[in-house]
Scaffold this active site. Structure first.
Site, PDB file in Angstrom:
ATOM      1  N   ASP A 187      -9.127   3.700  -7.805  1.00 57.13           N
ATOM      2  CA  ASP A 187      -9.301   4.712  -8.855  1.00 57.13           C
ATOM      3  C   ASP A 187      -8.247   4.502  -9.942  1.00 57.13           C
ATOM      4  OD1 ASP A 187     -11.477   5.936  -7.637  1.00 57.13           O
ATOM      5  OD2 ASP A 187     -10.654   7.953  -7.806  1.00 57.13           O
TER       6      ASP A 187
ATOM      7  N   ASP B 192      -8.838   2.803  -1.481  1.00 49.69           N
ATOM      8  CA  ASP B 192      -9.578   3.875  -2.154  1.00 49.69           C
ATOM      9  C   ASP B 192      -8.766   4.409  -3.329  1.00 49.69           C
ATOM     10  OD1 ASP B 192     -11.539   5.930  -2.562  1.00 49.69           O
ATOM     11  OD2 ASP B 192     -10.134   7.317  -1.607  1.00 49.69           O
TER      12      ASP B 192
ATOM     13  N   LYS C  59       2.322  -0.068   3.437  1.00 46.01           N
ATOM     14  CA  LYS C  59       3.475   0.833   3.439  1.00 46.01           C
ATOM     15  C   LYS C  59       4.231   0.527   4.721  1.00 46.01           C
ATOM     16  CE  LYS C  59       5.835   4.421   1.913  1.00 46.01           C
ATOM     17  NZ  LYS C  59       6.602   4.466   0.656  1.00 46.01           N
TER      18      LYS C  59
ATOM     19  N   ASP D   7       3.243   2.585  -2.974  1.00 49.42           N
ATOM     20  CA  ASP D   7       3.768   3.449  -4.048  1.00 49.42           C
ATOM     21  C   ASP D   7       4.275   2.598  -5.212  1.00 49.42           C
ATOM     22  OD1 ASP D   7       5.719   2.599  -2.256  1.00 49.42           O
ATOM     23  OD2 ASP D   7       6.857   4.468  -2.261  1.00 49.42           O
TER      24      ASP D   7
ATOM     25  N   TYR E 124     -10.335   5.956   7.793  1.00 51.04           N
ATOM     26  CA  TYR E 124     -11.762   6.233   7.618  1.00 51.04           C
ATOM     27  C   TYR E 124     -12.540   6.149   8.936  1.00 51.04           C
ATOM     28  CZ  TYR E 124     -11.666   6.443   2.525  1.00 51.04           C
ATOM     29  OH  TYR E 124     -11.442   6.828   1.231  1.00 51.04           O
TER      30      TYR E 124
HETATM   31  C1  IPM Z   1     -15.261   5.405  -2.859  1.00 52.12           C
HETATM   32  C2  IPM Z   1     -15.449   6.876  -2.615  1.00 52.12           C
HETATM   33  C3  IPM Z   1     -15.725   7.103  -1.124  1.00 52.12           C
HETATM   34  C4  IPM Z   1     -14.531   6.599  -0.344  1.00 52.12           C
HETATM   35  C5  IPM Z   1     -16.038   8.545  -0.746  1.00 52.12           C
HETATM   36  C6  IPM Z   1     -17.176   9.109  -1.559  1.00 52.12           C
HETATM   37  C7  IPM Z   1     -16.323   8.673   0.737  1.00 52.12           C
HETATM   38  O1  IPM Z   1     -14.344   7.600  -3.038  1.00 52.12           O
HETATM   39  O2  IPM Z   1     -16.211   4.638  -2.625  1.00 52.12           O
HETATM   40  O3  IPM Z   1     -14.171   5.002  -3.292  1.00 52.12           O
HETATM   41  O4  IPM Z   1     -13.570   7.333  -0.124  1.00 52.12           O
HETATM   42  O5  IPM Z   1     -14.568   5.441   0.060  1.00 52.12           O
HETATM   43 MN    MN Z   2     -12.823   6.378  -3.993  1.00 58.55          MN
END
Ligand code: IPM
Ligand code: MN
Length: 341
Positions: free
Chosen positions: A239, A235, A178, A211, A127
């Site tokens: 999710d 990140d 990793k 993984d 990032y």
């Molecule tokens: C998150 C989002 C952000 C990230 C994006 C929108 C830049 O996906 O906060 O997880 O990748 O950190």
């Molecule tokens: Mn995200």
């Protein structure tokens, strides 16, 4: 109790729908909030070409905290708002950990209880934007995208995660990386992890490759308590963890500056969801829990605990109007016993 000064960035799409519910619930729980709204995000960019004016960033530094809904509209090319607004705030305010808790009585998949926190490094890794193009647009083009890992940045993140784990019942800290492929960054992360956790004999520790961690999160999420990991792995893993914990609509996050040299920023893990924006059916729970994390960080642990208890007692109902979910959580709040929970 004096009011907390909060900069509110509702942003785009469902961000503007869920943030009012978060403020409604926070106030119903007794929080004194003095809020100032900032119009930032896709709408402002399309209208004025501005992403985050320097003067606005300087103003934001003066608040106790920032509550953000979601940023992004399909008309804005990818990267403009992500880099120019969200990541700029994370970097400029030195919000060096992104704390993402996940709790579910029954996980999706394995059907087991889960209660884990991912501590994601929030200012470095891929990032950081290191890299570039050579001969872009030609058949010989080259693109590099580096990963920046400093001992300082990695250590302060792992220290934060270690402190967090030490305060939890299980006192278990897992590094996810990793190391079998990323020999440089992985080596720095594992040596730092060893050094920091050696100072904390009360913790048990494990390591998973990222993984394999994806498999464990689906099949056996109960094995994790606190996970510490780098920016990109964090990140992706969060999710997945959100989905496993019952849906990204309930996943909250805290972008923290633990040194408190400026405001920290609290936001749902989800995005602006243009597909359902305008239908007023987005689940505001993630924003509500983000507000609870904000209050906790501002020293309002009792209020935060009440909101968390009310949320736990308000299961998701697909299709329920956004405001009705906010009201349902507020009703639960009113039914909680008075005093400290
Ligand atoms: C998150 C989002 C952000 C990230 C994006 C929108 C830049 O996906 O906060 O997880 O990748 O950190
Ligand atoms: Mn995200």
């Amino acid at each position: 109790m004096s009011a907390h000064r909060i900069a509110v960035i509702p942003g785009d799409g469902i961000g503007t729908e869920v943030v009012p519910e978060a403020l409604k619930v926070a106030r119903a729980a007794g929080a004194q909030l003095d809020t100032v709204d900032y119009d930032l995000g896709g709408r402002r960019y399309l209208a004025t070409g501005e992403v985050l004016p320097d003067a606005v960033l300087e103003e934001l530094r003066g608040f106790d905290a920032i509550l953000l809904g979601a940023i992004g509209t399909p008309e804005v090319p990818p990267g403009v708002l992500e880099r120019g607004l969200l990541l700029r705030l994370r970097f400029a305010l030195d919000l060096y950990v992104n704390v993402r808790p996940f709790r579910a009585a029954t996980s999706v998949g394995a059907g087991v209880p889960l209660d884990l926190v991912v501590v994601r490094e929030n200012t470095e890794g891929t990032y950081a934007g290191e890299g570039g193009f050579l001969r872009r647009g030609t058949p010989e083009e080259v693109a590099t995208q580096g990963s920046v890992n400093t001992r300082f940045g990695v250590e302060r993140c792992i220290r934060y995660a270690g402190d967090l784990a030490a305060g939890r019942a299980r006192r278990h800290l897992s590094l996810v990386h990793k190391t079998n492929v990323l020999g440089f960054a992985g080596d720095l992360w594992s040596r730092t992890f060893e050094a920091v956790t050696a100072e904390r004999p009360e913790l048990t520790t494990t390591y998973s490759h990222v993984d394999a961690a994806c498999i464990h999160l689906v099949e056996d999420p109960g094995r994790y308590d606190v996970i510490v990991t780098d920016n990109l792995f964090g990140d992706i893993l969060t999710d997945l963890a959100g989905a496993v914990a019952g849906g990204i609509g309930r996943a909250a996050s805290a972008n923290l500056n633990p040194a408190r040299t400026g405001p920290s920023m609290f936001e749902p893990v989800h995005g602006s969801a243009p597909d359902i924006a305008g239908t007023a059916t987005a689940d505001p729970t993630a924003a509500v829990v983000s507000a609870a994390m904000m209050l906790d960080f501002l020293g309002e642990g009792d209020i935060a605990a009440r909101i968390q208890a009310a949320v736990a007692a308000t299961p998701p109902e697909p299709g329920r109007p956004t405001a009705a979910t906010g009201d349902a959580i507020a009703t639960r709040l009113a039914q909680l016993p008075a005093g400290r929970l």
